[in-house]
Design an enzyme around this catalytic site. Sequence first.
Site, PDB file in Angstrom:
ATOM      1  CE  LYS A  56      11.727  -1.044  12.695  1.00  0.00           C
ATOM      2  NZ  LYS A  56      12.178   0.174  13.426  1.00  0.00           N
ATOM      3  CE1 TYR A 104      10.476  -0.594   9.055  1.00  0.00           C
ATOM      4  CE2 TYR A 104       8.924  -2.315   9.694  1.00  0.00           C
ATOM      5  CZ  TYR A 104       9.466  -1.059   9.886  1.00  0.00           C
ATOM      6  OH  TYR A 104       9.015  -0.255  10.923  1.00  0.00           O
TER       7      TYR A 104
END
Length: 345
Positions: free
Chosen positions: A220, A216
């Site tokens: 980003k 995750y």
Amino acid sequence: MVASKNMPRFPDNFFKVFWNNQFRVKIELPTRSKYPSLAGKVAIITGANSGLGFESARQLLTLGLSHLVVAVRSIEKGNAAASKLKLASPKATIDVWQLDMESYDSIQSFVKKCDTTLSRIDYVILNAGVGPLRFGISSSTGHETAIQVNFLSTVLLAILLLPVLKAKSTRDMPAHMTIVNSVLAHTCKFPNRDQRPLLPSFDDTKITPWDPSERYGVSKLLTQLFLVELTEHVKSDDVIINMVDPGATKGTGLGRDVGGMLLIGYKLFQVIAARPVDRGAATYVDALLGHGKESHGCFLMNTEIAPLATFYHTADGKKATQQIWEETMKELSFAHVKEIIASME
């Protein structure tokens, strides 16, 4: 105002950043006295059927937004959300349009609909994202799901929207596009940074072992590095692009797959440290309405311009940024992204 890329780096002790974000800073909720009127304005929010997307949509409607496009994968869930959102502003127009962030075809169709249907677009929040606990491949693209949705599909949607936003806003009031990011981009290890080619290495657990929290954060980070480069090719007079970190927030869908003992720990963390969803969503609204051209290409945290991930400033970061840019341009070449970006310069 100093841009994110020129600011001093985050402190090495990241716990201090986390503690400040979650326990010392209180995000103010938006009010009509704080922000300009949104009468006559049009906004698009992806993933607006629940969590932060839904709440940011509700807040914009309470500020007088006239027309909202709820972009969601499930029309049924979108319609249910729209019925609730209508309570915040009965006179507003709320449309529910399908957008599957795992499908390049769906993204292209959505942008075409924006172009042909909307006479103006003032604000866009690209909020749709995933935090899968298990490794998975998007069937339509062959890429790992988090990288596909959080990075590749998000930047494709952003690029395709650029000329549409430029055409449907005015130079004195350029459209604002806020892309949801995360301070976890600062903490990820990015162990496959030297793999060549880079992007396919995320699709093979033999090359890059699966770690959901790492994945995750790195999804980003890739987005952050790409967008900083993208904004070098886009004038803030045409479209203002910034990124926002809502902080650790309860009531979102990111933890939907958590189970077992992990669920107990996750819920405990939510109770102790996470922000209420309305406070997290208020950071979205502030990124759109509280910041202008000075925020172009910047990362916003706690409603203020903040530093980029420390990795950006390193020699490896510079190399990775260039590699990410080149491979992403190649991956998305079917949509003529190079030509679109050139048209914005």
